[in-house]
Design a protein around this motif. Structure first.
Motif, PDB file in Angstrom:
ATOM      1  N   LEU A  12      34.763  50.654  -7.531  1.00  0.00           N
ATOM      2  CA  LEU A  12      36.180  50.899  -7.784  1.00  0.00           C
ATOM      3  C   LEU A  12      36.681  51.952  -6.808  1.00  0.00           C
ATOM      4  N   VAL A  13      36.854  51.529  -5.579  1.00  0.00           N
ATOM      5  CA  VAL A  13      37.255  52.432  -4.515  1.00  0.00           C
ATOM      6  C   VAL A  13      38.074  51.643  -3.499  1.00  0.00           C
ATOM      7  N   GLN A  14      39.087  52.264  -2.960  1.00  0.00           N
ATOM      8  CA  GLN A  14      39.904  51.602  -1.957  1.00  0.00           C
ATOM      9  C   GLN A  14      39.256  51.734  -0.585  1.00  0.00           C
ATOM     10  N   GLY A  15      39.558  50.779   0.296  1.00  0.00           N
ATOM     11  CA  GLY A  15      39.083  50.867   1.661  1.00  0.00           C
ATOM     12  C   GLY A  15      37.800  50.130   1.950  1.00  0.00           C
ATOM     13  N   LEU A  16      37.430  49.145   1.108  1.00  0.00           N
ATOM     14  CA  LEU A  16      36.264  48.307   1.381  1.00  0.00           C
ATOM     15  C   LEU A  16      36.678  47.135   2.278  1.00  0.00           C
ATOM     16  N   ASP A  17      35.754  46.238   2.527  1.00  0.00           N
ATOM     17  CA  ASP A  17      36.021  45.031   3.330  1.00  0.00           C
ATOM     18  C   ASP A  17      36.527  45.375   4.726  1.00  0.00           C
ATOM     19  N   SER A  18      35.819  46.254   5.411  1.00  0.00           N
ATOM     20  CA  SER A  18      36.246  46.638   6.758  1.00  0.00           C
ATOM     21  C   SER A  18      36.010  45.499   7.739  1.00  0.00           C
ATOM     22  N   ALA A  19      36.876  45.440   8.738  1.00  0.00           N
ATOM     23  CA  ALA A  19      36.838  44.350   9.711  1.00  0.00           C
ATOM     24  C   ALA A  19      37.562  44.797  10.969  1.00  0.00           C
ATOM     25  N   ALA A  20      37.480  43.968  12.003  1.00  0.00           N
ATOM     26  CA  ALA A  20      38.204  44.201  13.250  1.00  0.00           C
ATOM     27  C   ALA A  20      38.798  42.884  13.718  1.00  0.00           C
ATOM     28  N   ALA A  21      39.937  42.963  14.397  1.00  0.00           N
ATOM     29  CA  ALA A  21      40.591  41.786  14.952  1.00  0.00           C
ATOM     30  C   ALA A  21      41.260  42.172  16.259  1.00  0.00           C
ATOM     31  N   LEU A  22      41.244  41.281  17.211  1.00  0.00           N
ATOM     32  CA  LEU A  22      41.809  41.530  18.529  1.00  0.00           C
ATOM     33  C   LEU A  22      42.838  40.446  18.840  1.00  0.00           C
ATOM     34  N   VAL A  23      44.058  40.866  19.206  1.00  0.00           N
ATOM     35  CA  VAL A  23      45.140  39.909  19.459  1.00  0.00           C
ATOM     36  C   VAL A  23      45.849  40.265  20.761  1.00  0.00           C
ATOM     37  N   ASP A  24      46.488  39.272  21.336  1.00  0.00           N
ATOM     38  CA  ASP A  24      47.412  39.506  22.446  1.00  0.00           C
ATOM     39  C   ASP A  24      48.568  38.528  22.317  1.00  0.00           C
ATOM     40  N   GLU A  25      49.435  38.454  23.328  1.00  0.00           N
ATOM     41  CA  GLU A  25      50.622  37.614  23.233  1.00  0.00           C
ATOM     42  C   GLU A  25      50.294  36.141  23.044  1.00  0.00           C
ATOM     43  N   ASN A  26      49.083  35.733  23.398  1.00  0.00           N
ATOM     44  CA  ASN A  26      48.707  34.322  23.308  1.00  0.00           C
ATOM     45  C   ASN A  26      48.069  33.941  21.982  1.00  0.00           C
ATOM     46  N   GLY A  27      47.798  34.923  21.134  1.00  0.00           N
ATOM     47  CA  GLY A  27      47.235  34.599  19.824  1.00  0.00           C
ATOM     48  C   GLY A  27      46.103  35.513  19.432  1.00  0.00           C
ATOM     49  N   VAL A  28      45.308  35.038  18.474  1.00  0.00           N
ATOM     50  CA  VAL A  28      44.154  35.782  17.987  1.00  0.00           C
ATOM     51  C   VAL A  28      42.973  35.482  18.897  1.00  0.00           C
ATOM     52  N   ILE A  29      42.426  36.543  19.484  1.00  0.00           N
ATOM     53  CA  ILE A  29      41.287  36.381  20.390  1.00  0.00           C
ATOM     54  C   ILE A  29      39.979  36.372  19.610  1.00  0.00           C
ATOM     55  N   ALA A  30      39.855  37.283  18.665  1.00  0.00           N
ATOM     56  CA  ALA A  30      38.606  37.406  17.915  1.00  0.00           C
ATOM     57  C   ALA A  30      38.873  38.185  16.635  1.00  0.00           C
ATOM     58  N   ALA A  31      38.051  37.938  15.631  1.00  0.00           N
ATOM     59  CA  ALA A  31      38.116  38.688  14.374  1.00  0.00           C
ATOM     60  C   ALA A  31      36.772  38.567  13.683  1.00  0.00           C
ATOM     61  N   SER A  32      36.328  39.669  13.056  1.00  0.00           N
ATOM     62  CA  SER A  32      35.012  39.671  12.428  1.00  0.00           C
ATOM     63  C   SER A  32      34.963  40.749  11.355  1.00  0.00           C
ATOM     64  N   ALA A  33      34.316  40.438  10.251  1.00  0.00           N
ATOM     65  CA  ALA A  33      34.107  41.404   9.178  1.00  0.00           C
ATOM     66  C   ALA A  33      32.827  42.182   9.441  1.00  0.00           C
ATOM     67  N   GLN A  34      32.865  43.484   9.154  1.00  0.00           N
ATOM     68  CA  GLN A  34      31.711  44.331   9.400  1.00  0.00           C
ATOM     69  C   GLN A  34      30.493  43.902   8.583  1.00  0.00           C
ATOM     70  N   GLU A  35      30.716  43.348   7.389  1.00  0.00           N
ATOM     71  CA  GLU A  35      29.577  42.949   6.548  1.00  0.00           C
ATOM     72  C   GLU A  35      28.703  41.905   7.228  1.00  0.00           C
ATOM     73  N   ARG A  36      29.266  41.097   8.106  1.00  0.00           N
ATOM     74  CA  ARG A  36      28.474  40.077   8.797  1.00  0.00           C
ATOM     75  C   ARG A  36      27.515  40.701   9.809  1.00  0.00           C
ATOM     76  N   HIS A  37      27.759  41.958  10.169  1.00  0.00           N
ATOM     77  CA  HIS A  37      26.934  42.645  11.151  1.00  0.00           C
ATOM     78  C   HIS A  37      25.896  43.551  10.507  1.00  0.00           C
ATOM     79  N   ASP A  38      26.294  44.289   9.455  1.00  0.00           N
ATOM     80  CA  ASP A  38      25.346  45.244   8.862  1.00  0.00           C
ATOM     81  C   ASP A  38      24.689  44.730   7.589  1.00  0.00           C
ATOM     82  N   GLY A  39      25.102  43.542   7.104  1.00  0.00           N
ATOM     83  CA  GLY A  39      24.463  42.930   5.949  1.00  0.00           C
ATOM     84  C   GLY A  39      24.877  43.491   4.615  1.00  0.00           C
ATOM     85  N   GLU A  40      25.811  44.445   4.570  1.00  0.00           N
ATOM     86  CA  GLU A  40      26.250  45.047   3.314  1.00  0.00           C
ATOM     87  C   GLU A  40      27.547  44.389   2.873  1.00  0.00           C
TER      88      GLU A  40
END
Length: 592
Positions: A30-58
């Motif tokens: 019961l805490v705010q700020g979970l589900d961390s992720a990153a996304a990269l965009v430019d004028e042409n659209g979404v380049i990449a996006a990934s959730a941190q859990e897929r990398h650290d296994g948590e």
């Protein structure tokens, strides 16, 4: 312009443990700020996006998404020096509220305030001008932007519903010509998202993560079983109240929801222990809260919009509540909106995407574009796949089968009753496996759902599985209107299986005749579409059971090595990874 979005509050989970040691594992969530992720965009659209859990296994981690950031930058062939702005999906400001008690004071000072976010970024990237580069975006605005700017609608109402933003629980925006205008918001004490999470906790599940279990349980229950239990109360002018939440009276109760849990026990009986059997009473409670939240959403979309004079026929949705596929399906069937779009990473991971899109469109205005599939994660080449396969021990047969032979072999395996892991292309962003990191099976096998739940996914037997169906025949098998197939491409809406096909699709037809359908279009998911069509040609029914490629407690697999290791330690029958097919040798070795 290159904009990187991030979500999560890096220090929040650790702060909760320091402030309140000894809480049980569910209360720690019961805490705010979970589900961390990153996304990269430019004028042409979404380049990449990934959730941190897929990398650290948590699963659901709120840790700073350093690995996800690195993956997004790799995908773009960029470095942090190339990024013009970093957008964060929270913007807490000083407020007298944070002086009301020591918990709130510490939350602001140690987790929320801007200086903390600067400190975190400087720890990872000390050579950047963060005073210029960091843009903090209000949480609900980030959610709204994640949906509106990818909807393709020039004009739309945008509904954001989750546990809470900085000070609100539900917000309405008007999207018009690429700009978002706030219409109204609802306070945290009216939170439909917190209500659903508290009932999730009451039912013995993990709040903030297991709400989909409650959604799956609800069709087994009676929403009228507790007529005295009023969970959502309409107020004049489109306002609403959630009386249960008012029973969290002390700062400690606000942090644990123990007051609200006590009230639920008064209404429904003792809370379920996590290891206790699920009874009819628990099913009825799930049905009650599902109906209450649906009615609350209709209240906001009805009286709430009428009070602002907004009459747009398009609706965008985001926030954790927007992952409630049953509620989404009911809204879609209501006829109030002609167009409807739910951003597939609708939870807090999606605020990384939305914060980036908001900053981009504030500086480079443009009309929303209509997104296709969220295949925005990493893709791995043949060398990396072969390296992963080299870790397999004895007892496996590996064949290289490019093109049509792979489709034929996988179709044959599934048609014979095998369960096949399907690992292809770029990883999906969001909680759903949409045909690139999937486990596939034959939906016509009567005991397949029980087999998958018990032996493969190792999860509760009541939980349903989703069907994947080609767009051109979707309306034949499911109640989908012609021209509306695209609404269902991200597996975020429940609809009914057509009655004449329910008996033939037992593994994907829920107890109430419904299904969380994924409509697969040939131009957006060509290889997955081709596989389903091949299965239909070979076996008569162009529908596959599709669930995420992971085991209990594990995030969806990311790398070839993870895919191979997960397959090897599971009871999965086969792994189709790129152009390689792995099957288990029969006992006693190969017959070749």
């Amino acid at each position: 312009m290159l904009v990187l979005g991030i979500s999560g509050l890096d220090r929040a989970a650790a702060l909760k443990k320091r402030m309140m040691p000894g809480l049980d594992w569910r209360e720690q969530r019961l805490v705010q700020g979970l589900d961390s992720a990153a996304a990269l965009v430019d004028e042409n659209g979404v380049i990449a996006a990934s959730a941190q859990e897929r990398h650290d296994g948590e699963k659901g981690t709120g840790a700073f998404p350093a690995d996800a950031v690195a993956a997004c930058l790799r995908q773009a062939g960029a470095t942090m020096d190339d990024v013009d702005f970093v957008a964060h999906g929270f913007r807490y400001e000083p407020s007298p509220v944070f002086e009301l008690d020591d918990y709130l004071r510490r939350w602001y000072q140690e987790a929320y305030r801007a200086e903390v976010q600067f400190d975190v970024l400087r720890a990872y990237y000390p050579d950047q001008d963060w005073d210029r580069k960091l843009v903090r975006v209000p949480h609900h605005l980030a959610h709204a932007a994640s949906s509106y700017h990818l909807s393709g609608f020039r004009d739309a109402v945008v509904l954001v519903a989750d546990g809470m933003g900085e000070s609100e629980s539900t917000s309405l925006f008007r999207g018009r010509d690429g700009r978002l205008e706030p219409l109204r918001s609802y306070p945290i004490g009216s939170s439909l998202g917190i209500l659903y999470s508290v009932v999730t906790q009451y039912l013995g599940f993990l709040p903030g993560m297991d709400e989909y279990k409650v959604m799956g349980l609800a069709p087994y229950g009676d929403p009228g079983a507790f007529p005295e239990a009023t969970l959502v109360v309409p107020r004049p002018g489109g306002d609403l109240a959630v009386p249960v939440l008012a029973h969290d009276k002390t700062p400690e109760e606000r942090e644990t929801h123990r007051g609200a849990i006590r009230r639920l026990e008064e209404l429904f009986g003792p809370a379920r222990r996590p290891d206790a059997p699920v009874t009819q009473r628990h099913m009825d409670v799930a049905a009650v809260v599902q109906r209450a939240v649906e009615e609350g959403l209709f209240l906001v979309l009805g009286e709430g919009l009428d009070a602002t004079g907004e009459t747009s026929r398009n609706l965008c949705m985001a926030g954790g509540v927007a992952l409630n596929c049953t509620a989404n399906g009911r809204i879609a069937r209501s006829g109030r909106f002609d167009g409807m779009f739910v951003q597939p990473a609708a939870g807090d991971d999606g605020t990384a995407l939305g914060a980036a899109l908001h900053v981009l469109r504030e500086r480079v205005p443009a009309a929303p574009w209509a997104m296709g599939m969220p295949y925005w994660g990493e893709e791995f080449d043949d060398t990396e796949i072969e390296t992963g396969l080299a870790t397999l021990g004895p007892g496996h047969r590996v064949r290289h089968l490019p093109g049509a032979p792979m489709l034929a072999e996988v179709s044959g395996l599934i048609g014979s009753g095998a369960v096949v892991a399907w690992y292809q292309g770029r990883m999906e962003f969001g909680p759903r496996a949409l045909g690139n990191r999937s486990i596939l099976a034959d939906p016509t096998v009567p005991d397949m759902r029980a087999h998958l739940n018990a032996m493969v996914k190792q999860r509760e037997e009541f939980r349903p599985f989703a069907p994947a169906v080609p767009a051109e025949v979707a309306g034949e098998y499911f109640e989908i209107e012609p021209g509306r197939e695209g609404v269902f491409r991200h597996m975020l809406f429940v609809t009914q299986v057509r009655e004449q096909h329910r008996a033939a699709l037992p593994a994907v037809t829920h107890v109430d005749g419904s299904a969380r359908v994924q409509v697969v279009e040939p131009d957006l998911a060509p290889r997955f579409h081709a596989l389903i069509c091949r299965f239909g040609t070979d076996h008569g029914t162009p529908v596959l059971l599709n669930t995420s490629f992971n085991l209990r407690g594990q995030p969806i697999v990311r790398t070839p090595a993870e895919a191979v290791a997960t397959y090897a330690r599971s009871t999965l029958d086969a792994l189709a990874i790129g152009d390689w097919l792995v099957v288990r040798e029969p006992a006693g070795g190969s017959d070749d």
